[in-house]
Design a protein around this motif. Structure first.
Motif, PDB file in Angstrom:
ATOM      1  N   GLU A 175       1.160  -1.564   0.133  1.00 21.91           N
ATOM      2  CA  GLU A 175       0.207  -0.179   0.179  1.00 21.91           C
ATOM      3  C   GLU A 175       0.896   1.539  -0.084  1.00 21.91           C
ATOM      4  O   GLU A 175       0.431   2.435   0.583  1.00 21.91           O
ATOM      5  N   VAL A 176       2.289   1.514  -0.532  1.00 17.51           N
ATOM      6  CA  VAL A 176       3.245   2.205   0.090  1.00 17.51           C
ATOM      7  C   VAL A 176       3.662   2.611  -1.447  1.00 17.51           C
ATOM      8  O   VAL A 176       4.166   1.256  -2.197  1.00 17.51           O
ATOM      9  N   LEU A 177       3.323   3.064  -2.146  1.00 21.71           N
ATOM     10  CA  LEU A 177       4.492   4.299  -2.751  1.00 21.71           C
ATOM     11  C   LEU A 177       5.840   5.187  -2.223  1.00 21.71           C
ATOM     12  O   LEU A 177       5.336   6.084  -1.816  1.00 21.71           O
ATOM     13  N   VAL A 178       6.759   4.772  -2.834  1.00 23.18           N
ATOM     14  CA  VAL A 178       7.841   6.115  -3.239  1.00 23.18           C
ATOM     15  C   VAL A 178       8.327   7.042  -4.052  1.00 23.18           C
ATOM     16  O   VAL A 178       7.514   7.108  -4.831  1.00 23.18           O
ATOM     17  N   HIS A 310      -9.548   5.501   4.340  1.00 22.09           N
ATOM     18  CA  HIS A 310     -10.208   7.602   4.966  1.00 22.09           C
ATOM     19  C   HIS A 310      -8.763   8.055   4.651  1.00 22.09           C
ATOM     20  O   HIS A 310      -8.769   9.759   3.787  1.00 22.09           O
ATOM     21  N   VAL A 311      -8.392   7.523   4.931  1.00 19.51           N
ATOM     22  CA  VAL A 311      -6.886   8.676   5.468  1.00 19.51           C
ATOM     23  C   VAL A 311      -5.838   7.957   3.971  1.00 19.51           C
ATOM     24  O   VAL A 311      -5.430   6.844   4.354  1.00 19.51           O
ATOM     25  N   VAL A 312      -5.081   8.610   3.515  1.00 21.96           N
ATOM     26  CA  VAL A 312      -4.113   9.101   2.907  1.00 21.96           C
ATOM     27  C   VAL A 312      -2.187   9.778   2.701  1.00 21.96           C
ATOM     28  O   VAL A 312      -2.654  11.076   3.926  1.00 21.96           O
ATOM     29  N   HIS A 313      -1.927   8.691   3.281  1.00 21.81           N
ATOM     30  CA  HIS A 313      -1.550   8.990   4.570  1.00 21.81           C
ATOM     31  C   HIS A 313       0.221   9.704   3.763  1.00 21.81           C
ATOM     32  O   HIS A 313       1.024   9.242   3.131  1.00 21.81           O
ATOM     33  N   VAL A 314       1.627  10.975   4.473  1.00 23.34           N
ATOM     34  CA  VAL A 314       2.415  11.234   3.447  1.00 23.34           C
ATOM     35  C   VAL A 314       3.351  11.188   4.252  1.00 23.34           C
ATOM     36  O   VAL A 314       3.140  11.985   5.522  1.00 23.34           O
ATOM     37  N   VAL A 330       4.022   7.992  -0.139  1.00 27.94           N
ATOM     38  CA  VAL A 330       2.547   8.791  -0.280  1.00 27.94           C
ATOM     39  C   VAL A 330       1.866   6.760   0.434  1.00 27.94           C
ATOM     40  O   VAL A 330       1.926   5.749  -0.778  1.00 27.94           O
ATOM     41  N   THR A 331       0.702   6.478   1.025  1.00 29.57           N
ATOM     42  CA  THR A 331       0.200   5.251   0.903  1.00 29.57           C
ATOM     43  C   THR A 331      -1.168   5.153   1.656  1.00 29.57           C
ATOM     44  O   THR A 331      -2.102   6.153   2.381  1.00 29.57           O
ATOM     45  N   ALA A 332      -1.802   4.083   0.870  1.00 34.78           N
ATOM     46  CA  ALA A 332      -3.017   4.246   0.821  1.00 34.78           C
ATOM     47  C   ALA A 332      -3.809   3.179   0.514  1.00 34.78           C
ATOM     48  O   ALA A 332      -3.302   2.109   0.178  1.00 34.78           O
ATOM     49  N   VAL A 336      -8.205   3.984  -4.372  1.00 38.65           N
ATOM     50  CA  VAL A 336      -7.310   4.955  -4.879  1.00 38.65           C
ATOM     51  C   VAL A 336      -6.016   5.064  -5.249  1.00 38.65           C
ATOM     52  O   VAL A 336      -5.120   5.446  -5.792  1.00 38.65           O
ATOM     53  N   LEU A 337      -5.283   3.953  -4.606  1.00 40.81           N
ATOM     54  CA  LEU A 337      -4.187   3.663  -4.674  1.00 40.81           C
ATOM     55  C   LEU A 337      -3.328   3.560  -6.028  1.00 40.81           C
ATOM     56  O   LEU A 337      -2.998   4.170  -6.998  1.00 40.81           O
ATOM     57  N   GLU A 338      -4.620   2.624  -6.885  1.00 45.91           N
ATOM     58  CA  GLU A 338      -4.268   2.302  -8.454  1.00 45.91           C
ATOM     59  C   GLU A 338      -4.413   3.703  -8.967  1.00 45.91           C
ATOM     60  O   GLU A 338      -3.327   4.557 -10.259  1.00 45.91           O
ATOM     61  N   ARG A 339      -4.825   5.228  -8.372  1.00 46.24           N
ATOM     62  CA  ARG A 339      -5.280   6.024  -9.069  1.00 46.24           C
ATOM     63  C   ARG A 339      -4.386   7.237  -8.362  1.00 46.24           C
ATOM     64  O   ARG A 339      -2.884   7.934  -9.553  1.00 46.24           O
ATOM     65  N   LEU A 340      -3.487   7.017  -8.056  1.00 48.55           N
ATOM     66  CA  LEU A 340      -2.148   7.516  -7.073  1.00 48.55           C
ATOM     67  C   LEU A 340      -0.867   7.182  -8.194  1.00 48.55           C
ATOM     68  O   LEU A 340      -0.167   7.895  -8.501  1.00 48.55           O
ATOM     69  N   ARG A 341      -1.022   5.459  -7.993  1.00 49.98           N
ATOM     70  CA  ARG A 341      -0.473   5.055  -9.183  1.00 49.98           C
ATOM     71  C   ARG A 341      -0.106   5.907 -10.286  1.00 49.98           C
ATOM     72  O   ARG A 341       1.083   5.754 -10.351  1.00 49.98           O
ATOM     73  N   ALA A 342      -0.873   5.700 -11.346  1.00 48.30           N
ATOM     74  CA  ALA A 342      -1.024   6.070 -12.188  1.00 48.30           C
ATOM     75  C   ALA A 342      -0.181   7.391 -12.391  1.00 48.30           C
ATOM     76  O   ALA A 342       0.100   7.962 -13.192  1.00 48.30           O
TER      77      ALA A 342
END
Length: 474
Positions: A175-178, A310-314, A330-332, A336-342
């Motif tokens: 669930e974490v993106l660097v 509900h929480v997106v962590h930065v 950024v962690t979600a 929504v994680l796929e949208r953040l990744r894209a």
């Protein structure tokens, strides 16, 4: 004299002497310049690099530095007045203006003139940064097999796992993106979570960089007041109801600029309000690793108590290490994680692999915990010295809260005091402070300034800066 001013002075001296050498003529060796000007080899190298960037000298590895030939004539300036019309027309139908004021961010990024004490810095002074550890980590990372290859787009698995452990709860590495620092993570999050023209609820006051991100994305920042216990849940609930917003951004721990920590009862209330609104909460956990000696046990991130996404962590490592270690996350949870990744992939493909590898070397070293303790101890001493100096020598600057973490204090100016004039008078006296106006999404209730104790050399420089500040108000 600090390293930066030494480089500037040496470059200035060499610039004056260039006419002594013919075009293509060789300058004295680096060793000769070290001995003549009594500076370090690093200073000489940086001064020559500055002249090379200006086109005045050419450096040739193994051969030395040489005076450049004549510069080509500059092309005549074009007429760019058409852009004023084009940019205005572009925003004419926007639901929210996209004009961006970056002055609040630039004030903490730009180096002040030589001799000015930096009470406006957003980063640790060089003497506090783990420069040797960073250099060693980068050297070791560069020798790792595959270190210069293409990394996974989400980030190195080991680094994602390290960030996940730091958040706690049921958060997993998947669930974490660097990201390339916290600012990049915030930008990605706001673009993913709200369409242009939408309202976004923000703390008031809040980090100017967040306001700049929101406005650049065409969002409408709506302020929700903060007090000593963090954002006020009853006002947050009213703001959701009044605006129909589906996004709230907050800093629950050592909030910038007030230093407030969201209290235990309010944590539960804020999460309840966000859930009831069917909204997202972006948690900017930017300074967790800069707690002071007297902070006590820290509340865990809101993301650790949020199973429903509900929480997106930065998070970020920049504040506690170096401005140039642009590594964050950024962690979600959920779709929504796929949208953040894209969005992140489209914007930047991936974060530099050598930098990720160096970060793993740094945080995995035996000295990492020791370094964090030393920074906490030093920041505690600096905060105590600055708070005592303000309360004893400048009592007219109201200090309502002394935080147990972070790197700055938030001061209210006396009623009727012109904030801009105060900041300019301080600068003329030789001390740079951050104006309070950029921290507010709407009209501020009073004049404020933020003063930082992280970017100075130590207690002596704090005392001198406060003396100059007193002189500027006399």
């Amino acid at each position: 004299m600090n390293e930066r001013s030494s480089v500037g002075e040496l470059a200035k001296s060499l610039r004056r002497e260039l006419n002594r050498y013919p075009e293509g003529g060789k300058l004295p060796s680096s060793r000769a310049l070290v001995e003549r000007f009594r500076v370090s080899p690093v200073t000489v190298s940086r001064a020559l690099a500055q002249l090379a960037a200006e086109g005045l000298v050419v450096t040739r590895p193994g051969a030395g530095a040489f005076r450049s030939g004549p510069r080509a004539a500059a092309a005549p300036a074009g007429d760019t007045s058409w852009q004023e019309v084009a940019l205005s027309a572009d925003g004419a139908t926007d639901a929210a203006p996209r004009t961006v004021d970056a002055s609040g961010v630039l004030s903490t990024l730009a180096a002040p003139p030589s001799g000015v004490i930096e009470f406006n810095s957003g980063y640790l002074h060089a003497s506090l940064q783990p420069e040797r550890a960073l250099a060693g980590a980068l050297a070791r990372a560069g020798r790792r097999p595959g270190a210069w290859g293409r990394p996974p787009t989400d980030g190195l698995p080991e680094l994602r796992e390290w960030f996940a452990r730091g958040i706690g709860g049921a958060v997993t590495a998947a669930e974490v993106l660097v990201t390339a620092g916290g600012q990049s993570a915030l930008t990605t999050a706001l673009r993913a979570l709200a369409p242009p023209g939408a309202p976004v609820l923000v703390e008031s006051p809040t980090y100017p960089g967040l306001l700049a991100i929101a406005r650049a994305a065409g969002l409408r920042p709506v302020p929700v007041p903060v007090d000593a216990d963090g954002v006020r849940p009853e006002l947050l609930e009213r703001a959701f109801a009044a605006t129909g917003a589906r996004l709230f951004v907050c800093q629950p721990l050592f909030q910038n600029p007030t230093g407030a920590v969201l209290s235990g009862p309010r944590r539960c209330e804020v999460l309840r309000v966000v859930r009831a609104a069917g909204a997202f909460l972006v948690e900017d956990d930017y300074v967790r690793r800069l707690a002071h000696d007297d902070a006590g046990p820290l509340p865990r991130p809101l993301a650790a108590d949020d199973p429903d996404g509900h929480v997106v962590h930065v998070g970020s490592l920049t504040k506690v290490t170096s401005p140039s270690l642009r590594i964050g996350c950024v962690t979600a949870r959920g779709p929504v994680l796929e949208r953040l990744r894209a969005i992140q992939v489209v914007d930047s493909f991936f974060v530099s692999r050598p930098l990720q590898e160096a970060t793993l070397e740094l945080v995995g070293s035996t000295g990492w915990s020791r370094y964090l303790r030393s920074v906490a101890h030093e920041l505690t001493a600096r905060r105590t010295a600055m708070a005592a100096g303000l309360q004893g020598g400048l009592p007219e600057l109201a200090l309502a809260h002394v935080p147990s973490g972070g790197y700055h204090l938030w001061l209210r100016l006396p009623d009727g005091c012109d904030e801009a004039a105060f900041v300019q008078a301080a600068l003329r006296a030789g001390v740079a402070v951050a104006a309070g106006r950029p921290y507010f999404a709407a009209e501020p209730p009073a004049g404020h300034v933020r003063v930082s104790y992280a970017g100075v050399a130590g207690a002596g420089e704090i005392a001198e800066g406060l003396r100059r500040l007193r002189a500027s108000t006399g």
